[in-house]
Design a protein around this motif. Sequence first.
Motif, PDB file in Angstrom:
ATOM      1  N   SER A 194       0.840  -1.193   0.000  1.00 34.94           N
ATOM      2  CA  SER A 194       0.000   0.000   0.000  1.00 34.94           C
ATOM      3  C   SER A 194       0.874   1.242   0.000  1.00 34.94           C
ATOM      4  N   ASP A 195       0.280   2.380  -0.355  1.00 35.40           N
ATOM      5  CA  ASP A 195       0.905   3.692  -0.176  1.00 35.40           C
ATOM      6  C   ASP A 195       2.208   3.818  -0.976  1.00 35.40           C
ATOM      7  N   LEU A 196       2.061   3.670  -2.287  1.00 35.79           N
ATOM      8  CA  LEU A 196       3.226   3.689  -3.179  1.00 35.79           C
ATOM      9  C   LEU A 196       2.956   4.586  -4.371  1.00 35.79           C
ATOM     10  N   SER A 197       3.959   5.401  -4.731  1.00 36.55           N
ATOM     11  CA  SER A 197       3.944   6.158  -5.984  1.00 36.55           C
ATOM     12  C   SER A 197       5.143   5.748  -6.831  1.00 36.55           C
ATOM     13  N   ILE A 198       4.920   5.561  -8.118  1.00 39.22           N
ATOM     14  CA  ILE A 198       6.005   5.384  -9.098  1.00 39.22           C
ATOM     15  C   ILE A 198       5.866   6.532 -10.083  1.00 39.22           C
ATOM     16  N   ILE A 199       6.860   7.410 -10.115  1.00 42.71           N
ATOM     17  CA  ILE A 199       6.767   8.647 -10.889  1.00 42.71           C
ATOM     18  C   ILE A 199       7.992   8.794 -11.782  1.00 42.71           C
ATOM     19  N   GLY A 200       7.784   9.006 -13.069  1.00 35.57           N
ATOM     20  CA  GLY A 200       8.879   9.242 -13.986  1.00 35.57           C
ATOM     21  C   GLY A 200       9.472  10.626 -13.818  1.00 35.57           C
ATOM     22  N   VAL A 201      10.783  10.719 -13.992  1.00 37.75           N
ATOM     23  CA  VAL A 201      11.492  11.990 -13.860  1.00 37.75           C
ATOM     24  C   VAL A 201      11.609  12.643 -15.237  1.00 37.75           C
ATOM     25  N   GLY A 202      11.133  13.869 -15.368  1.00 33.38           N
ATOM     26  CA  GLY A 202      11.296  14.609 -16.612  1.00 33.38           C
ATOM     27  C   GLY A 202      10.526  13.999 -17.760  1.00 33.38           C
ATOM     28  N   SER A 203      11.120  14.090 -18.949  1.00 36.62           N
ATOM     29  CA  SER A 203      10.431  13.666 -20.168  1.00 36.62           C
ATOM     30  C   SER A 203      10.989  12.396 -20.778  1.00 36.62           C
ATOM     31  N   SER A 204      11.891  11.699 -20.078  1.00 42.92           N
ATOM     32  CA  SER A 204      12.542  10.553 -20.704  1.00 42.92           C
ATOM     33  C   SER A 204      12.492   9.290 -19.862  1.00 42.92           C
ATOM     34  N   ALA A 205      11.630   9.237 -18.852  1.00 44.62           N
ATOM     35  CA  ALA A 205      11.512   8.015 -18.048  1.00 44.62           C
ATOM     36  C   ALA A 205      10.714   6.974 -18.834  1.00 44.62           C
ATOM     37  N   THR A 235      -5.278  16.857 -26.232  1.00 47.79           N
ATOM     38  CA  THR A 235      -4.048  16.800 -27.022  1.00 47.79           C
ATOM     39  C   THR A 235      -2.948  17.669 -26.421  1.00 47.79           C
ATOM     40  N   ALA A 236      -3.320  18.683 -25.678  1.00 50.19           N
ATOM     41  CA  ALA A 236      -2.316  19.532 -25.035  1.00 50.19           C
ATOM     42  C   ALA A 236      -1.682  18.861 -23.822  1.00 50.19           C
ATOM     43  N   TYR A 237      -2.442  18.053 -23.093  1.00 51.62           N
ATOM     44  CA  TYR A 237      -1.974  17.614 -21.779  1.00 51.62           C
ATOM     45  C   TYR A 237      -1.846  16.108 -21.591  1.00 51.62           C
ATOM     46  N   ALA A 238      -2.431  15.282 -22.447  1.00 54.57           N
ATOM     47  CA  ALA A 238      -2.352  13.838 -22.234  1.00 54.57           C
ATOM     48  C   ALA A 238      -0.987  13.298 -22.627  1.00 54.57           C
ATOM     49  N   GLY A 239      -0.457  12.399 -21.821  1.00 52.47           N
ATOM     50  CA  GLY A 239       0.820  11.760 -22.104  1.00 52.47           C
ATOM     51  C   GLY A 239       1.882  12.115 -21.085  1.00 52.47           C
ATOM     52  N   SER A 240       3.032  11.487 -21.201  1.00 54.11           N
ATOM     53  CA  SER A 240       4.142  11.742 -20.293  1.00 54.11           C
ATOM     54  C   SER A 240       4.902  12.992 -20.716  1.00 54.11           C
ATOM     55  N   GLY A 241       5.620  13.592 -19.779  1.00 52.40           N
ATOM     56  CA  GLY A 241       6.428  14.767 -20.067  1.00 52.40           C
ATOM     57  C   GLY A 241       5.633  16.031 -20.303  1.00 52.40           C
ATOM     58  N   LYS A 242       4.337  16.024 -20.010  1.00 52.51           N
ATOM     59  CA  LYS A 242       3.494  17.182 -20.303  1.00 52.51           C
ATOM     60  C   LYS A 242       3.310  18.112 -19.112  1.00 52.51           C
ATOM     61  N   ILE A 243       3.542  17.619 -17.900  1.00 53.24           N
ATOM     62  CA  ILE A 243       3.295  18.446 -16.708  1.00 53.24           C
ATOM     63  C   ILE A 243       4.483  18.382 -15.750  1.00 53.24           C
ATOM     64  N   ASN A 244       5.687  18.418 -16.293  1.00 53.40           N
ATOM     65  CA  ASN A 244       6.871  18.288 -15.444  1.00 53.40           C
ATOM     66  C   ASN A 244       6.927  19.358 -14.347  1.00 53.40           C
ATOM     67  N   GLU A 245       6.390  20.538 -14.652  1.00 52.92           N
ATOM     68  CA  GLU A 245       6.431  21.621 -13.674  1.00 52.92           C
ATOM     69  C   GLU A 245       5.511  21.361 -12.494  1.00 52.92           C
ATOM     70  N   CYS A 246       4.638  20.392 -12.607  1.00 53.79           N
ATOM     71  CA  CYS A 246       3.654  20.117 -11.551  1.00 53.79           C
ATOM     72  C   CYS A 246       3.982  18.868 -10.725  1.00 53.79           C
ATOM     73  N   LEU A 247       5.020  18.142 -11.103  1.00 57.99           N
ATOM     74  CA  LEU A 247       5.345  16.886 -10.458  1.00 57.99           C
ATOM     75  C   LEU A 247       6.437  17.032  -9.412  1.00 57.99           C
ATOM     76  N   PRO A 248       6.415  16.198  -8.376  1.00 56.62           N
ATOM     77  CA  PRO A 248       7.546  16.171  -7.446  1.00 56.62           C
ATOM     78  C   PRO A 248       8.792  15.668  -8.143  1.00 56.62           C
ATOM     79  N   THR A 249       9.948  16.017  -7.624  1.00 57.00           N
ATOM     80  CA  THR A 249      11.229  15.590  -8.186  1.00 57.00           C
ATOM     81  C   THR A 249      12.077  14.953  -7.108  1.00 57.00           C
ATOM     82  N   PRO A 250      13.072  14.169  -7.483  1.00 61.41           N
ATOM     83  CA  PRO A 250      13.935  13.515  -6.480  1.00 61.41           C
ATOM     84  C   PRO A 250      14.668  14.524  -5.609  1.00 61.41           C
TER      85      PRO A 250
END
Length: 379
Positions: A129-140, A364-379
């Motif tokens: 339980s209680d797990l996030s898997i998050i790609g870093v940037g636009s190339s994960a 089309t503007a927002y769906a997919g990976s690498g589209k909201i990098n400014e809104c995601l947590p980072t390492p």
Amino acid sequence: MKAVTFTSILALTATLSACGSSGGPTGGNPTYPESSSSSNTPSSSTASESSSSSSVASHCDTMNTVVGFASLGAGTTGGAGGNTITATSGTELAAALSAKGSSPLTIFVDGIINADNSSVERFDVKEMSDLSIIGVGSSAMLDGIGIKVYKSDNIIIRNLTIRRVDTGEKDGISLEGPANNIWIDHNEIYNDLNSDKDYYDELVSGKRDIDNVTISYNYLHDSWKTSLWGSSDEDNSHRRITFYANFWENASSRMPLFRFGEAHILNNYYKDVSSTAVNSRMGATIRVEGTVFENVQNPVVSFYSAEVGYWDLADNVYDNISWSNPADGDLIAGPGADLSATISYTPSYSYTALAGSETKSHVTAYAGSGKINECLPTP
């Protein structure tokens, strides 16, 4: 509905701080940013910067809001409040999952993970339980290897590209119950149509007793078998899934194929579908709302099962659609040019729908990976 806020537990970048949020999910209704007219724009640079910061904050609040069934119950917060670790290889990702324990955890995926740097055929999120898997940037990327969530709850998977999974069960992301409160958001998942139709399996799928799942802002494309929910006509668990703001393109069928339970297909965009898009079967109840079907054969039907499924329709856009009977001639319900609803259904959560006329540009503007990098947590 209970609103759940992702607490500020990660050290975020300056850009993310400008969003005015922690970059994690909240439950509730998204608020879409409005454009400011030039007559209302302050002339000073300070006011301009403040307006820009406010706009970014509004955008990030929208993108980090869990819409739909995954907002119910205790909400879906993933690894909020726990430790973080970064995986740069499949071996590291598998080790982090294996050692997860009972505390919340966020695993950041940085770089390309493939068979050459992995020791497993799939990444198992099992009995946790209680797990996030998050790609870093636009190339994960997970290249050729997928993720299976089994006997787990409160799981988040965001900002990954997953492609051409030809190991394990050959699914990009698969869920198997018991599992609940799963949020799969802002990923790109694809196979290819040059292979045999049975070479790969689903892009994102689920079976058995799954509940409170939201699939949002994903770019799902180039697939024969795309999204199956319920593995057979005997898999009669009452699943509840929200499909929100996804872009389905250049695919054959199962978008989704849905048996039993309830689904809400809200503000999705379908383009170039060659067989069937929404296939409601075995008593399933589906609301299709604010959704665009462009160059789609059989946009909403009930094919191939012993019992029909049902649908409610609201504010959808149909552009160059067509109808055909199933290849085996076993037509259960539909097609029909009038596209009339067969049931009245509203899901058991509050939400705000975009108008169908606005869906295509938004998705089309927002769906997919690498589209909201400014809104995601980072390492």
